[in-house]
Motif scaffolding. Structure first.
Motif, PDB file in Angstrom:
ATOM      1  N   THR A 123       0.809  -1.213   0.000  1.00  0.00           N
ATOM      2  CA  THR A 123       0.000   0.000   0.000  1.00  0.00           C
ATOM      3  C   THR A 123       0.843   1.263   0.000  1.00  0.00           C
ATOM      4  O   THR A 123       0.304   2.367  -0.071  1.00  0.00           O
ATOM      5  CB  THR A 123      -0.916   0.023   1.235  1.00  0.00           C
ATOM      6  OG1 THR A 123      -0.095  -0.022   2.417  1.00  0.00           O
ATOM      7  CG2 THR A 123      -1.850  -1.173   1.241  1.00  0.00           C
ATOM      8  N   SER A 125       2.583   2.498  -2.282  1.00  0.00           N
ATOM      9  CA  SER A 125       2.531   3.214  -3.552  1.00  0.00           C
ATOM     10  C   SER A 125       1.395   4.223  -3.574  1.00  0.00           C
ATOM     11  O   SER A 125       1.361   5.116  -4.417  1.00  0.00           O
ATOM     12  CB  SER A 125       2.324   2.218  -4.697  1.00  0.00           C
ATOM     13  OG  SER A 125       1.062   1.580  -4.573  1.00  0.00           O
ATOM     14  N   GLN A 127      -1.604   3.588  -4.354  1.00  0.00           N
ATOM     15  CA  GLN A 127      -2.581   3.265  -5.382  1.00  0.00           C
ATOM     16  C   GLN A 127      -3.736   2.427  -4.860  1.00  0.00           C
ATOM     17  O   GLN A 127      -4.759   2.326  -5.521  1.00  0.00           O
ATOM     18  CB  GLN A 127      -1.892   2.525  -6.530  1.00  0.00           C
ATOM     19  CG  GLN A 127      -0.882   3.362  -7.286  1.00  0.00           C
ATOM     20  CD  GLN A 127      -0.329   2.621  -8.489  1.00  0.00           C
ATOM     21  OE1 GLN A 127      -0.965   1.696  -8.994  1.00  0.00           O
ATOM     22  NE2 GLN A 127       0.834   3.010  -8.943  1.00  0.00           N
ATOM     23  N   VAL A 128      -3.569   1.819  -3.713  1.00  0.00           N
ATOM     24  CA  VAL A 128      -4.624   0.960  -3.211  1.00  0.00           C
ATOM     25  C   VAL A 128      -5.785   1.817  -2.717  1.00  0.00           C
ATOM     26  O   VAL A 128      -5.606   2.730  -1.919  1.00  0.00           O
ATOM     27  CB  VAL A 128      -4.106   0.057  -2.077  1.00  0.00           C
ATOM     28  CG1 VAL A 128      -5.249  -0.746  -1.471  1.00  0.00           C
ATOM     29  CG2 VAL A 128      -3.036  -0.873  -2.608  1.00  0.00           C
ATOM     30  N   PRO A 129      -6.990   1.557  -3.204  1.00  0.00           N
ATOM     31  CA  PRO A 129      -8.133   2.397  -2.854  1.00  0.00           C
ATOM     32  C   PRO A 129      -8.616   2.142  -1.433  1.00  0.00           C
ATOM     33  O   PRO A 129      -8.291   1.118  -0.818  1.00  0.00           O
ATOM     34  CB  PRO A 129      -9.191   1.989  -3.871  1.00  0.00           C
ATOM     35  CG  PRO A 129      -8.859   0.561  -4.175  1.00  0.00           C
ATOM     36  CD  PRO A 129      -7.356   0.484  -4.146  1.00  0.00           C
ATOM     37  N   ASP A 229     -13.709   4.860  -4.685  1.00  0.00           N
ATOM     38  CA  ASP A 229     -12.385   5.154  -5.236  1.00  0.00           C
ATOM     39  C   ASP A 229     -12.167   4.359  -6.514  1.00  0.00           C
ATOM     40  O   ASP A 229     -11.497   4.823  -7.441  1.00  0.00           O
ATOM     41  CB  ASP A 229     -11.293   4.813  -4.214  1.00  0.00           C
ATOM     42  CG  ASP A 229     -11.397   5.656  -2.953  1.00  0.00           C
ATOM     43  OD1 ASP A 229     -11.546   6.883  -3.086  1.00  0.00           O
ATOM     44  OD2 ASP A 229     -11.368   5.082  -1.847  1.00  0.00           O
ATOM     45  N   ARG A 230     -12.685   3.130  -6.532  1.00  0.00           N
ATOM     46  CA  ARG A 230     -12.690   2.304  -7.736  1.00  0.00           C
ATOM     47  C   ARG A 230     -14.093   1.728  -7.872  1.00  0.00           C
ATOM     48  O   ARG A 230     -14.754   1.420  -6.872  1.00  0.00           O
ATOM     49  CB  ARG A 230     -11.691   1.137  -7.651  1.00  0.00           C
ATOM     50  CG  ARG A 230     -10.263   1.536  -7.389  1.00  0.00           C
ATOM     51  CD  ARG A 230      -9.558   2.085  -8.612  1.00  0.00           C
ATOM     52  NE  ARG A 230      -8.129   2.198  -8.342  1.00  0.00           N
ATOM     53  CZ  ARG A 230      -7.545   3.198  -7.683  1.00  0.00           C
ATOM     54  NH1 ARG A 230      -8.293   4.198  -7.236  1.00  0.00           N
ATOM     55  NH2 ARG A 230      -6.246   3.200  -7.480  1.00  0.00           N
ATOM     56  N   GLU A 393     -10.375   4.415 -13.442  1.00  0.00           N
ATOM     57  CA  GLU A 393     -10.840   3.955 -12.143  1.00  0.00           C
ATOM     58  C   GLU A 393     -12.244   3.358 -12.176  1.00  0.00           C
ATOM     59  O   GLU A 393     -12.808   3.010 -11.150  1.00  0.00           O
ATOM     60  CB  GLU A 393     -10.750   5.064 -11.088  1.00  0.00           C
ATOM     61  CG  GLU A 393      -9.308   5.550 -10.915  1.00  0.00           C
ATOM     62  CD  GLU A 393      -9.171   6.660  -9.887  1.00  0.00           C
ATOM     63  OE1 GLU A 393     -10.212   7.197  -9.460  1.00  0.00           O
ATOM     64  OE2 GLU A 393      -8.041   6.978  -9.520  1.00  0.00           O
ATOM     65  N   ASN A 430      -6.587  -5.516 -10.460  1.00  0.00           N
ATOM     66  CA  ASN A 430      -6.273  -4.271 -11.144  1.00  0.00           C
ATOM     67  C   ASN A 430      -6.855  -3.061 -10.422  1.00  0.00           C
ATOM     68  O   ASN A 430      -6.262  -1.979 -10.446  1.00  0.00           O
ATOM     69  CB  ASN A 430      -6.759  -4.325 -12.592  1.00  0.00           C
ATOM     70  CG  ASN A 430      -5.916  -5.261 -13.434  1.00  0.00           C
ATOM     71  OD1 ASN A 430      -4.742  -5.496 -13.133  1.00  0.00           O
ATOM     72  ND2 ASN A 430      -6.495  -5.821 -14.488  1.00  0.00           N
ATOM     73  N   GLY A 433      -4.499  -1.637  -7.990  1.00  0.00           N
ATOM     74  CA  GLY A 433      -3.319  -0.918  -8.465  1.00  0.00           C
ATOM     75  C   GLY A 433      -2.351  -1.724  -9.278  1.00  0.00           C
ATOM     76  O   GLY A 433      -1.328  -1.214  -9.711  1.00  0.00           O
ATOM     77  N   HIS A 434      -2.645  -2.990  -9.521  1.00  0.00           N
ATOM     78  CA  HIS A 434      -1.764  -3.801 -10.349  1.00  0.00           C
ATOM     79  C   HIS A 434      -2.193  -3.706 -11.809  1.00  0.00           C
ATOM     80  O   HIS A 434      -3.249  -3.170 -12.130  1.00  0.00           O
ATOM     81  CB  HIS A 434      -1.757  -5.252  -9.866  1.00  0.00           C
ATOM     82  CG  HIS A 434      -0.873  -5.442  -8.673  1.00  0.00           C
ATOM     83  ND1 HIS A 434       0.126  -6.374  -8.616  1.00  0.00           N
ATOM     84  CD2 HIS A 434      -0.820  -4.788  -7.488  1.00  0.00           C
ATOM     85  CE1 HIS A 434       0.755  -6.296  -7.458  1.00  0.00           C
ATOM     86  NE2 HIS A 434       0.184  -5.346  -6.751  1.00  0.00           N
ATOM     87  N   HIS A 435      -1.378  -4.215 -12.686  1.00  0.00           N
ATOM     88  CA  HIS A 435      -1.652  -4.136 -14.122  1.00  0.00           C
ATOM     89  C   HIS A 435      -1.537  -5.545 -14.707  1.00  0.00           C
ATOM     90  O   HIS A 435      -0.567  -5.886 -15.363  1.00  0.00           O
ATOM     91  CB  HIS A 435      -0.680  -3.171 -14.805  1.00  0.00           C
ATOM     92  CG  HIS A 435      -0.809  -1.767 -14.308  1.00  0.00           C
ATOM     93  ND1 HIS A 435      -1.799  -0.910 -14.710  1.00  0.00           N
ATOM     94  CD2 HIS A 435      -0.068  -1.075 -13.395  1.00  0.00           C
ATOM     95  CE1 HIS A 435      -1.663   0.250 -14.099  1.00  0.00           C
ATOM     96  NE2 HIS A 435      -0.633   0.173 -13.294  1.00  0.00           N
TER      97      HIS A 435
END
Length: 518
Positions: A123, A125, A127-129, A229-230, A393, A430, A433-435
């Motif tokens: 977490t 980064s 990016q985690v909602p 958030d997502r 998002e 995803n 936050g992953h791709h």
């Protein structure tokens, strides 16, 4: 009353076996205590896991080992042999694992081992909602929520379902449950406690009116606003409803929800004859289920053959003959012009008598929310390889998603249960936050009486069908080719070959992607 335990098969693995006892397949079933265990030999390493798939109990001894995974022969679930983790739907629950001790040329199965769980996402980064909202209570929505918690996501999950029942095993609604061969306990994907224990805020009968992408809010029909958030759109599809006279009568049914299925079962309890509209997979599974209840069934469909558009003429003829053997009467190249009480009038002028009617003429994706929110829509919600829509998002999965399929090289949308579940799981990681690209080979299965049909890949068009085996003998594998490339494989009682075809498609895709990257 004395409890009856199933008979155990194979050697007692606690007492040990020799490496020479392994067959050429490298797989062997035995037992440890009162549990069946599958041993898999990978070179000098032997691994021990539960012998039955956690989806429908398929025998993994008949499955396919690919590297450190085992794939179920029935519905292509996939498990990690080291951890037991369910890597691919339709299985969600992991396999049990046992520790193995090797002494010289003997192998002993010891106690159950602790299963390693997935790594928690980093977490740091940012990016985690904090809050994820899922719209839809079907395969994709459930799979996403389950995967989020399996990945140790600790934020808020709100799941908005317009249905009155928690997520159910929809394939069973047109198969064993409708036929009266499965209990109601089989139907929920998870019990109600699952949602509370995993802090998933499942809201049933929740009707979403609109999305406010600018504010990051979902607006319900009662004007309640829920921040996200997502967001995952997994609204699925709805049955096509005809507008001809009489189709709005209460004895005319469609089959999509648990409530739909219960209504049909209630009608079937006192019915003698039924008309099924459409020779689709759903329509013919319904026909088979109603025949199991000794109801006279007439199938009315536009095409010359059942399911010819998807499976080709050979399989179409076979499926028709199979159902006719069971007493189904077909009225092909025909439509229903009106329904007046128990009288069903066909376009040919013929009239049928039906105590009730089931319309299985297809579904359409529920894209209204996406369209109103300004998302790109083209026969479904357009997503990229990561299942993200044209608005960042916001993700989409399941029957509404049109994605770039690396196997066919086309943008496709399919209405398959397993695909929806696998997309839900990919969308979940995803959203964290992953791709991860969605690269799974499409798969579905259909059941007609005692005949399973497995379909791997996707072939909207083909220029050649190569048949291996005998379709009429229910022992065959058909390859649907275009320009010399196999796009899809259909099989009957060729489970291992179906799995091998799936693995071949995956390998081909990986090779092509590697070549493009160089």
């Amino acid at each position: 009353m004395t409890e009856v335990h199933p008979k155990l098969v194979g050697p007692d693995l606690v007492q040990g076996i020799t490496l020479a006892d392994f067959p050429e397949s490298g797989k062997l079933v035995g037992h440890c205590g009162d549990e069946q265990v599958l041993l898999v030999r990978r070179g000098a390493v032997v691994l021990a896991v539960g012998a039955s798939c956690t989806h429908y109990g398929g025998p993994l001894i008949d499955g396919l080992v690919v590297e450190d995974t085992i794939r179920c022969p029935w519905h292509h679930a996939c498990f990690d042999l080291n951890t037991g983790e369910a890597l691919r739907a339709p299985a969600f629950s992991p396999l049990a694992c046992w520790s193995v001790e090797q002494r010289y040329d003997r192998v002993f199965v010891k106690q159950k081992s602790n299963r390693s769980s997935p790594k928690q996402f980093d977490t740091r980064s940012g990016q985690v909602p904090d809050k994820i909202v899922i719209i839809g209570g079907g395969a994709a929505g459930f799979a996403a929520a389950e995967r989020l918690r399996r990945e140790h996501f600790r934020g808020s999950i709100v799941m908005l379902s317009s249905d009155e029942a928690p997520p159910v095993d929809r394939p069973n609604l047109s198969k064993d449950y409708l036929a009266g061969k499965a209990s109601e306990d089989w139907i929920p994907l998870r019990g109600e406690r699952f949602y509370a224990e995993n802090e998933i805020d499942l809201r049933l009968n929740a009707n979403v009116a609109s999305l406010d992408a600018g504010l990051g809010e979902v607006v319900l029909a009662d004007s309640t606003r829920i921040r996200y958030d997502r967001l995952l759109l997994a609204t699925g599809a709805e049955p096509v409803r005809l507008t001809a006279p009489g189709f709005d009568q209460p004895h005319v049914h469609t089959l999509r929800s648990f409530a739909d299925c219960k209504a049909i079962i209630e009608r079937a309890a006192t019915a003698r004859c039924a008309v099924v509209l459409g020779a689709s997979f759903i329509g013919l599974e319904v026909a088979a289920a109603l025949r199991a209840r000794n109801i006279e069934v007439h199938v009315v469909a536009r095409g010359k053959r059942p399911m010819e558009r998807v499976l080709g003429p050979q399989m179409g003829d076979f499926i028709r003959a199979l159902h006719e053997e069971k007493g189904v009467v077909f009225h092909l190249e025909n439509t229903v012009s009106s329904i007046d009480g128990t009288t069903v009038r066909l376009s040919s002028g013929d009239m049928l008598t039906a105590d009730f009617v089931v319309a299985g003429i297809g579904v359409r994706p529920r894209t209204e929310l996406a369209e109103k929110a300004g998302l790109t829509v083209d026969d479904g919600v357009v997503v990229n390889a990561f299942l993200e829509t044209s608005i960042p998002e916001i993700f989409a999965a399941g029957d509404i998603a049109r994605w770039p399929d690396p196997h066919s090289g086309e943008n496709i949308r399919v209405e398959h249960w397993v695909v929806a579940e696998r997309q839900g799981r990919t969308a979940a990681v995803n959203m964290l936050g992953h791709h991860k690209e969605f690269t799974a080979v499409p798969f579905f299965w259909s059941q007609h009486y005692d005949v399973p049909i497995n379909y791997v890949g996707h072939a909207a068009q083909w220029d050649e069908i190569v048949v291996d085996g005998d379709v009429t003998a229910k022992d065959c594998l058909l390859r649907f080719n275009r320009a010399g490339r196999t796009l899809a494989v259909v099989s009957i009682f060729r489970d291992i070959e179906s799995l091998e075809a799936e693995a071949e498609m995956e390998h081909r895709m990986a090779t092509e992607q590697s070549a493009q990257a160089e």
